[in-house]
Enzyme design. Structure first.
Site, PDB file in Angstrom:
ATOM      1  N   ASP A  69       0.827  -1.203   0.000  1.00  0.00           N
ATOM      2  CA  ASP A  69       0.000   0.000   0.000  1.00  0.00           C
ATOM      3  C   ASP A  69       0.860   1.252   0.000  1.00  0.00           C
ATOM      4  O   ASP A  69       2.047   1.218   0.335  1.00  0.00           O
ATOM      5  CB  ASP A  69      -0.946   0.013   1.192  1.00  0.00           C
ATOM      6  CG  ASP A  69      -0.217   0.106   2.529  1.00  0.00           C
ATOM      7  OD1 ASP A  69       0.727  -0.692   2.734  1.00  0.00           O
ATOM      8  OD2 ASP A  69      -0.562   0.981   3.350  1.00  0.00           O
ATOM      9  N   GLU A 131      -0.164  -0.785   5.698  1.00  0.00           N
ATOM     10  CA  GLU A 131       0.941  -0.418   6.589  1.00  0.00           C
ATOM     11  C   GLU A 131       0.959   1.074   6.885  1.00  0.00           C
ATOM     12  O   GLU A 131       1.402   1.501   7.964  1.00  0.00           O
ATOM     13  CB  GLU A 131       2.272  -0.855   5.963  1.00  0.00           C
ATOM     14  CG  GLU A 131       3.470  -0.771   6.886  1.00  0.00           C
ATOM     15  CD  GLU A 131       4.190   0.569   6.852  1.00  0.00           C
ATOM     16  OE1 GLU A 131       5.068   0.789   7.707  1.00  0.00           O
ATOM     17  OE2 GLU A 131       3.868   1.400   5.968  1.00  0.00           O
TER      18      GLU A 131
END
Length: 355
Positions: A69, A131
């Site tokens: 991400d 994250e």
């Protein structure tokens, strides 16, 4: 075995697929298909992408850990943030360094190891989701992976090696006072919550100076958000300050909270304490393997948090291609040569550790 340029091509493809936290499925599927094309055993799980290479005999498990991400593109770009433009040996795009470069290099390195054969032990690649938010899936990925003995966390470090990482403790300081018409402020016993809070903010300076970590230095408590007031002519009954506390392994978060409560008049409310500080253990075998592969690597303490917090029980370092100062910034880029060097470093370190 993938040729020396595969990791760069995969990185271009990953960067060209937007994957802001919460929207990682498309990029994960491309990483999965590339891994299969390289002959790498891989599975797409709800918590991320997992590749596993098993050796011919029992042995320890090494994990290569990163995330797919990114933060949003934001403003200030001089090029399309998802064009994966390559110019002068640099690949530009959101997530180029943080942390798709690490992800691409780790998958290519694992494919190399799988093609060459692993004599013993197990290699995992764990690429998580979320994250960049509080919803990171790495905790679930690690929990589902069984015992992990050693891990490299892929974040942009310029291929230097972070052997410690600051933790993050978020705290609300809450001061109480008397709500009055400002014209009637003052007098015996009167308290203005904003003034009470200000006194405590001054007391923060040097509050944690009695312990100094050899790599990370001293813990810090930084006010980042202040709120108070009901109206321009009303004394505030409550004032709040959000403290960003960057902790070191010299302190537990419980000790920091206790020090604040003993030293300040304001109430101390814990907002988040999950991001504990991390440190590579003394005599780290993994660090020795990395330095044999990359002897010029600088060892340092990282001020930024990462999924390392879920691997604190393992022999862990943080190391990856890219410049951390470009993370989350417009025109983020990574040097392609550094991504290729990361692949070689990951492959060599894993092979050395499991030899």
């Amino acid at each position: 075995m993938p040729n020396p340029h595969d990791e760069a091509r995969l990185l271009e493809e990953l960067v060209s697929i937007p994957s802001v936290s919460g929207d990682e499925l498309a990029v994960a599927r491309r990483a999965e298909s590339a891994s299969r094309e390289w002959g790498l055993p891989v599975a797409l799980e709800p918590f991320g992408l997992v590749a596993e290479v098993r050796g011919g005999a029992p042995g320890p498990t090494v994990a290569l850990v990163s995330h797919l991400d990114t933060v949003p593109a934001g403003e200030g770009w001089t090029r399309d943030p998802f064009s994966a433009e390559v110019r002068d040996g640099r690949l530009y795009g959101r997530g180029a360094g943080d942390a798709k470069a690490s992800a691409a290099a780790m998958l290519a390195a694992a494919a190399d190891v799988a093609a060459a054969g692993l004599p013993r032990g197990r290699l995992l690649v764990l690429l998580g989701f979320g994250e960049e938010t509080r919803a990171t899936t790495m905790g679930a990925a690690v929990a589902a992976s069984g015992r992990v003995d050693a891990a490299i966390v892929g974040e942009p470090t310029g291929l230097d090696v972070a052997v410690a990482q600051r933790g993050l403790l978020m705290i609300d300081l809450v001061a109480r006072g008397d709500q009055r018409h400002a014209g009637h402020a003052g007098g015996p016993g009167f308290k203005n919550a904003a003034v009470e809070l200000a006194r405590d903010l001054v007391r923060l300076e040097g509050l944690f100076d009695d312990r100094e970590h050899p790599v990370l230095g001293r813990a810090t408590a930084t006010p980042t958000w202040l709120t108070a007031g009901l109206g321009r002519n009303v004394t505030p009954p409550t004032a709040r300050a959000l403290l960003d506390v960057r902790s070191t392994p010299d302190w537990t978060h419980e000790e920091i909270a206790r020090r604040l409560r003993e030293s300040l008049e304001s109430e101390v409310e814990i907002v988040s304490d999950r991001l504990a500080p991390c440190e590579t253990p003394g005599g780290s075998r993994l660090l020795e393997s990395i330095l044999r592969s990359h002897p010029s690597a600088r060892r340092f303490g990282s001020p930024t948090c990462s999924d390392w917090v879920f691997l604190r029980g393992a022999d862990t370092v943080k190391c990856g291609p890219g410049d951390t100062r470009l993370s989350h910034a417009p025109d983020e880029w990574v040097a392609i040569a550094e991504v290729r060097a990361a692949r070689a470093l990951y492959r060599s370190a894993v092979t050395d550790y499991l030899s």
